[in-house]
Design an enzyme around this catalytic site. Sequence first.
Site, PDB file in Angstrom:
ATOM      1  CD  GLU A 111      -8.073   5.974   4.623  1.00 39.88           C
ATOM      2  OE1 GLU A 111      -8.550   5.906   3.481  1.00 39.88           O
ATOM      3  OE2 GLU A 111      -7.049   6.643   4.886  1.00 39.88           O
ATOM      4  CG  ASP A 128      -2.075   5.560   2.644  1.00 34.58           C
ATOM      5  OD1 ASP A 128      -2.247   5.346   1.429  1.00 34.58           O
ATOM      6  OD2 ASP A 128      -2.989   5.955   3.394  1.00 34.58           O
ATOM      7  CG  ASP A 129      -0.452   9.017   0.456  1.00 38.94           C
ATOM      8  OD1 ASP A 129      -0.166   8.716  -0.721  1.00 38.94           O
ATOM      9  OD2 ASP A 129      -1.609   8.951   0.914  1.00 38.94           O
ATOM     10  CG  HIS A 178      -2.144   0.922   0.946  1.00 41.31           C
ATOM     11  ND1 HIS A 178      -3.405   0.476   0.634  1.00 41.31           N
ATOM     12  CD2 HIS A 178      -2.229   2.276   0.910  1.00 41.31           C
ATOM     13  CE1 HIS A 178      -4.219   1.506   0.438  1.00 41.31           C
ATOM     14  NE2 HIS A 178      -3.519   2.617   0.602  1.00 41.31           N
ATOM     15  CG  HIS A 213      -1.677   6.073  -2.653  1.00 46.87           C
ATOM     16  ND1 HIS A 213      -2.679   5.669  -3.498  1.00 46.87           N
ATOM     17  CD2 HIS A 213      -2.079   5.719  -1.396  1.00 46.87           C
ATOM     18  CE1 HIS A 213      -3.662   5.127  -2.788  1.00 46.87           C
ATOM     19  NE2 HIS A 213      -3.319   5.138  -1.514  1.00 46.87           N
TER      20      HIS A 213
HETATM   21 ZN   LIG Z   1      -4.300   4.566   0.240  1.00 49.21          ZN
END
Ligand SMILES: [Zn+2]
Length: 337
Positions: free
Chosen positions: A202, A280-281, A15, A17
């Site tokens: 989420e 994620d980020d 996961h 991005h």
């Molecule tokens: Zn995400």
Amino acid sequence: MAVRDLRTLPKAHLHLHFTGSMRPSTLLELADKYGVHLPAALSGGEPPKLRATDERGWFRFQRLYDIARSCLREPEDIRRLVREAAEEDVRDGSHWLEIQVDPTSYAPRLGGLIPALEIILDAVESAERDTGLGMRVVVAANRMKHPLDARTLARLAVRFRDRGIVGFGLSNDERRGFARDFDRAFAIARAGGLLAAPHGGELTGPFSVRDCLDDLQATRIGHGVRAAEEPELLARLAERSITCEVCPASNVALGVYDKPGDVPLRTLWDAGVPMALGADDPLLFGSRLAAQYAIARETHGFTDEQLAELARQSVRGASMPQERRERTLAAVDDWLA
Ligand SMILES: [Zn+2]
């Protein structure tokens, strides 16, 4: 005995991005190159304070993301981003990275959807060759856009499957629309041999995870942590071995949970739901892959045996060739030995 280094624990990263993987220093350089004015939240050392549990907070998060994305304009920027994402992953002990991208966002500057995807896939292939990291792509549709756009993307993703695309996702604000609006796109992706890995559970509750399972036949869930609120749903995830791509630092940064200790890692673990921890980020949340495992160890008391099992779960959830999976699982055993 010395503490085992989490950066050498072999794992798969499922996961992450595309723009969100960028190094902060790279963002500063690219902003400078193109004369983009960065807001303080993106130009300082501290990650921005965000609270995405309301729509304004989510909008602010998306705005920051859009500004960062606007600094990726030329093929060389894309190549750099992908190479650096791979390097960072290798540094954190990742053996396999599935990076998530909506090529639509990059298409206008790169000559269209297909050229954008070609550039991204070429970059991934080079990064894999240069770093030794196994790297694949999950094409993600944006749920703020029309479901027909998602269908176009799904067809494209299937067409480029032999170029390194392994999955189809759905991202952005879960509060908008319904998962079932995208069922046709997911049907195309699944029929084309891609794994279905939409975001769910989420920003909204267990129902959104259920929708991903029932309407999109998801075999992996982006986040999924809110399933912790419903024991029957946890049992279903566990029974079907649906891997949840759990991103603890992201959850706290976006206000899904107040503090790392509130992320229900133990609830999912105890229910037998497989997890793949993810960053994620990192650009916006300030921490990368190994740091997620550090949260499991330091805040949730996961032992090294349990951390190794978490790593195995990430490897089992990955779209890896079988031989490579076995090799990586053996490397996890070596870490523990
Ligand atoms: Zn995400």
